[in-house]
Design an enzyme around this catalytic site. Structure first.
Site, mmCIF file in Angstrom:
data_model
loop_
_atom_site.group_PDB
_atom_site.id
_atom_site.type_symbol
_atom_site.label_atom_id
_atom_site.label_comp_id
_atom_site.label_asym_id
_atom_site.label_seq_id
_atom_site.Cartn_x
_atom_site.Cartn_y
_atom_site.Cartn_z
ATOM 1 N N ASN A 11 0.889 -1.172 0.000
ATOM 2 C CA ASN A 11 0.000 0.000 0.000
ATOM 3 C C ASN A 11 0.925 1.219 0.000
ATOM 4 O O ASN A 11 1.501 1.566 1.028
ATOM 5 C CB ASN A 11 -0.869 -0.048 1.256
ATOM 6 C CG ASN A 11 -1.857 1.100 1.310
ATOM 7 O OD1 ASN A 11 -1.756 2.053 0.542
ATOM 8 N ND2 ASN A 11 -2.801 1.026 2.233
ATOM 9 N N LYS A 18 3.444 0.759 3.012
ATOM 10 C CA LYS A 18 3.041 -0.274 3.979
ATOM 11 C C LYS A 18 3.104 -1.612 3.274
ATOM 12 O O LYS A 18 2.749 -1.701 2.094
ATOM 13 C CB LYS A 18 1.591 -0.032 4.420
ATOM 14 C CG LYS A 18 1.423 1.112 5.376
ATOM 15 C CD LYS A 18 0.012 1.084 5.943
ATOM 16 C CE LYS A 18 -0.415 2.472 6.340
ATOM 17 N NZ LYS A 18 -1.835 2.677 6.453
ATOM 18 N N HIS A 181 -12.235 4.314 -0.866
ATOM 19 C CA HIS A 181 -12.379 3.338 0.223
ATOM 20 C C HIS A 181 -13.202 2.122 -0.204
ATOM 21 O O HIS A 181 -13.799 1.443 0.635
ATOM 22 C CB HIS A 181 -13.094 3.946 1.455
ATOM 23 C CG HIS A 181 -12.330 4.990 2.183
ATOM 24 N ND1 HIS A 181 -12.951 6.083 2.749
ATOM 25 C CD2 HIS A 181 -11.018 5.121 2.438
ATOM 26 C CE1 HIS A 181 -12.036 6.837 3.335
ATOM 27 N NE2 HIS A 181 -10.852 6.284 3.147
ATOM 28 N N GLY A 211 -12.141 6.966 9.295
ATOM 29 C CA GLY A 211 -10.750 7.010 9.754
ATOM 30 C C GLY A 211 -10.278 8.445 9.633
ATOM 31 O O GLY A 211 -11.080 9.364 9.809
ATOM 32 N N ARG A 242 -9.810 17.195 6.418
ATOM 33 C CA ARG A 242 -10.504 17.613 5.192
ATOM 34 C C ARG A 242 -11.910 18.091 5.525
ATOM 35 O O ARG A 242 -12.554 17.542 6.412
ATOM 36 C CB ARG A 242 -10.606 16.440 4.211
ATOM 37 C CG ARG A 242 -9.290 16.082 3.577
ATOM 38 C CD ARG A 242 -9.415 14.850 2.696
ATOM 39 N NE ARG A 242 -8.496 13.822 3.125
ATOM 40 C CZ ARG A 242 -8.610 12.531 2.836
ATOM 41 N NH1 ARG A 242 -9.615 12.101 2.107
ATOM 42 N NH2 ARG A 242 -7.730 11.669 3.278
ATOM 43 N N ASP A 284 -7.190 14.195 15.638
ATOM 44 C CA ASP A 284 -7.264 12.854 16.203
ATOM 45 C C ASP A 284 -8.473 12.724 17.127
ATOM 46 O O ASP A 284 -8.580 13.421 18.136
ATOM 47 C CB ASP A 284 -5.958 12.575 16.969
ATOM 48 C CG ASP A 284 -5.848 11.118 17.351
ATOM 49 O OD1 ASP A 284 -6.625 10.665 18.208
ATOM 50 O OD2 ASP A 284 -4.991 10.433 16.774
ATOM 51 N N GLY A 334 -14.837 4.528 13.523
ATOM 52 C CA GLY A 334 -16.052 3.693 13.537
ATOM 53 C C GLY A 334 -15.896 2.463 14.415
ATOM 54 O O GLY A 334 -16.838 2.036 15.093
ATOM 55 N N GLU A 335 -14.690 1.904 14.437
ATOM 56 C CA GLU A 335 -14.465 0.672 15.214
ATOM 57 C C GLU A 335 -14.248 0.943 16.701
ATOM 58 O O GLU A 335 -14.417 0.054 17.516
ATOM 59 C CB GLU A 335 -13.230 -0.065 14.666
ATOM 60 C CG GLU A 335 -13.448 -0.634 13.286
ATOM 61 C CD GLU A 335 -12.157 -1.090 12.624
ATOM 62 O OE1 GLU A 335 -11.227 -1.495 13.342
ATOM 63 O OE2 GLU A 335 -12.081 -1.032 11.382
ATOM 64 N N GLU A 386 -8.818 -4.416 4.698
ATOM 65 C CA GLU A 386 -8.596 -4.202 3.267
ATOM 66 C C GLU A 386 -7.512 -5.142 2.734
ATOM 67 O O GLU A 386 -7.570 -5.571 1.588
ATOM 68 C CB GLU A 386 -8.200 -2.739 3.035
ATOM 69 C CG GLU A 386 -9.386 -1.801 3.234
ATOM 70 C CD GLU A 386 -8.985 -0.384 3.587
ATOM 71 O OE1 GLU A 386 -8.540 -0.174 4.731
ATOM 72 O OE2 GLU A 386 -9.096 0.501 2.740
HETATM 73 P P1 ADP Z 1 -6.504 6.094 8.387
HETATM 74 O O1 ADP Z 1 -7.582 6.723 7.562
HETATM 75 O O2 ADP Z 1 -5.271 6.944 8.485
HETATM 76 O O3 ADP Z 1 -6.244 4.635 8.063
HETATM 77 P P2 ADP Z 1 -7.595 5.026 10.867
HETATM 78 O O4 ADP Z 1 -8.638 4.153 10.252
HETATM 79 O O5 ADP Z 1 -6.438 4.377 11.524
HETATM 80 O O6 ADP Z 1 -7.089 6.148 9.872
HETATM 81 O O7 ADP Z 1 -8.347 5.962 11.960
HETATM 82 C C1 ADP Z 1 -7.681 6.940 12.667
HETATM 83 C C2 ADP Z 1 -8.687 7.620 13.600
HETATM 84 O O8 ADP Z 1 -9.238 6.636 14.490
HETATM 85 C C3 ADP Z 1 -8.080 8.717 14.447
HETATM 86 O O9 ADP Z 1 -8.934 9.852 14.466
HETATM 87 C C4 ADP Z 1 -8.048 8.077 15.832
HETATM 88 O O10 ADP Z 1 -8.134 9.015 16.873
HETATM 89 C C5 ADP Z 1 -9.285 7.208 15.789
HETATM 90 N N1 ADP Z 1 -9.235 6.204 16.858
HETATM 91 C C6 ADP Z 1 -8.395 5.167 16.976
HETATM 92 N N2 ADP Z 1 -8.607 4.523 18.165
HETATM 93 C C7 ADP Z 1 -9.573 5.202 18.817
HETATM 94 C C8 ADP Z 1 -10.235 5.071 20.080
HETATM 95 N N3 ADP Z 1 -9.930 4.089 20.913
HETATM 96 N N4 ADP Z 1 -11.205 5.951 20.391
HETATM 97 C C9 ADP Z 1 -11.538 6.948 19.529
HETATM 98 N N5 ADP Z 1 -10.954 7.128 18.335
HETATM 99 C C10 ADP Z 1 -9.992 6.282 17.968
#
Ligand code: ADP
Length: 403
Positions: A11, A18, A181, A211, A242, A284, A334-335, A386
């Site tokens: 990736n 990655k 995505h 994300g 964004r 974040d 979301g997760e 993915e």
């Molecule tokens: P990318 O689009 O860079 O792949 P990710 O899918 O890793 O991003 O998502 C990053 C986001 O997920 C960040 O905003 C981070 O703060 C949030 N995140 C990760 N773990 C947690 C958590 N435990 N609680 C809330 N938000 C989280």
């Protein structure tokens, strides 16, 4: 194809690469890692192999090719029989334009077409091509496969993908909505059908990939019928940095009245907006949630706008789907963010959504399952994967070729 076949996955970003070696039948990886700050003074490589983490500094200016060389000489050599088990290299490619509705084995024609699509993804596609070329040189014996972020959305109907602009812009320049995505939306929509115990062709889902980048898709019987990202990944939901949807007239105002240049606009909309711009604190979600606890008003406002806008999209996607079997949350936010999920479902109260708070609080760090109350519209949390999709597609294509 043997049970222990493996797929090497790349990736490639403009300054990162990655990689992972993934078993296409289980989705589990043996090795995964990332080369970062490539092309800079201090590029570095980190990887994890069977639970052991390692790191290495790279020579100043090292790029994708050097990372792949090190991968071959140092990382993969730790697993002596692995190279024989590799059946393909799978590459994530962001933009396939209207040319690719599925993953493909890479040949010269595919490379030329990916190159032509660079106009639509000027940061991402050239990086993917650099990764493909370096992988071809390092693994000449392996077929290379391209898996496109845009491919899943090629089923969008015209009324969903066309902008209300002069039709000639689409006809002559292919200006339209493409969506991104796709690999993640495809994975979680398929997984949702499995969890619901329904055939994919009879399952309608709304999948929210949240994300740093965020997009939402309406999936009808396994096909994407609408999605929030557009010609570029800037349209749609509020994201980390964004802005998502804004009034295009505002851009004219910024240019004509305030004299903002194209480069400044690019930075403003892509890097300084979203959660970061509203909060004035961070992009974040974790940090913002903590700041809310500490009474930071900007952080609260940012998360509230994020959730409100997301809920409006979810409500809108009932239009193409009519009946929705599940809403799915995935991606880092979301997760993991019970806060964002709870606020989004609060806004969706108008559509009878109801949260099971206890389940919601438990759903993080890779957990999968429902967070809705029994008897109310189903809401699932599904960790995306993915890499597994890329591995499966690559293995299936190679298997087809060898038949
Ligand atoms: P990318 O689009 O860079 O792949 P990710 O899918 O890793 O991003 O998502 C990053 C986001 O997920 C960040 O905003 C981070 O703060 C949030 N995140 C990760 N773990 C947690 C958590 N435990 N609680 C809330 N938000 C989280």
């Amino acid at each position: 194809m043997g049970a222990t076949s493996q797929v090497l996955i790349f990736n490639t970003g403009s300054s990162s690469l990655k990689f992972a070696v993934v078993d296409p039948s289980t989705g589990l990886d043996i090795v995964s890692g990332i080369g970062e700050s490539l092309g800079s003074d201090e590029p570095a490589l980190e990887w994890e192999c069977r639970g052991v983490e390692q790191a290495r500094k790279l020579a100043s200016g090292s790029g994708h090719r050097e990372v792949i060389e090190l991968l071959v000489s140092d990382v993969l050599s730790e697993l002596p029989d692995l190279r024989q088990r590799l059946v393909a290299v799978g590459h994530r490619v962001v933009h396939g334009g209207e040319h690719f509705a599925n993953s493909v084995i890479i040949d010269q024609e595919v490379i030329t077409t990916i190159d032509q699509c660079s106009a639509l993804a000027p940061l991402h596609n050239p990086a993917a091509l650099a990764g493909i070329r370096a992988a071809q040189a390092a693994f000449p014996e392996l077929p290379q496969v391209a898996v496109f972020d845009t491919a899943f959305h090629q089923t969008l109907p015209e009324h969903a993908f066309l902008y209300a602009l002069p039709f000639s812009l689409y006809r002559d320049h292919r200006i339209r909505r493409y969506g991104m995505h796709g690999t993640s939306h495809r994975f979680v929509s398929e997984r949702a059908a499995m969890l619901l115990g329904k055939p994919l062709e009879e399952t309608n889902t709304i999948t929210a990939h949240l994300g740093n980048g965020a997009s939402i898709t309406a999936v009808k019987g396994g096909a994407s019928v609408d999605t929030s990202m557009g010609m570029t990944p800037l349209e749609g939901l509020v994201m980390g940095t964004r802005c998502g949807d804004i009034d295009p007239g505002l851009l004219l105002h910024l240019v004509e009245t305030l004299g903002v240049t194209a480069a400044e606009l690019n930075r403003l909309l892509n890097r300084e907006s979203g959660l970061l711009g509203i909060s004035g604190l961070s992009n974040d979600c974790r940090e913002l949630e903590q700041a809310v606890v500490d009474g930071h008003r900007g952080a609260l406002l940012a998360l509230e706008i994020f959730s409100y806008r997301l809920a409006k999209y979810i409500a809108a996607y009932r239009v193409p789907l009519r009946r929705v079997h599940a809403l799915v949350f995935t991606g880092g936010i979301g997760e993991n963010s019970s806060w964002i999920r709870a606020r989004t479902m609060h806004w969706l109260g108008a559509l009878s959504y109801e949260l099971d708070s206890e389940r919601n609080d438990k759903m993080r760090f890779g957990a999968e399952g429902a967070i809705s109350r029994e008897g109310t519209p189903t809401v699932l949390v599904i960790p995306t994967n993915e890499e597994w999709v890329i591995a499966r597609d690559a293995a299936a294509l190679v298997q087809g070729e060898n038949r």
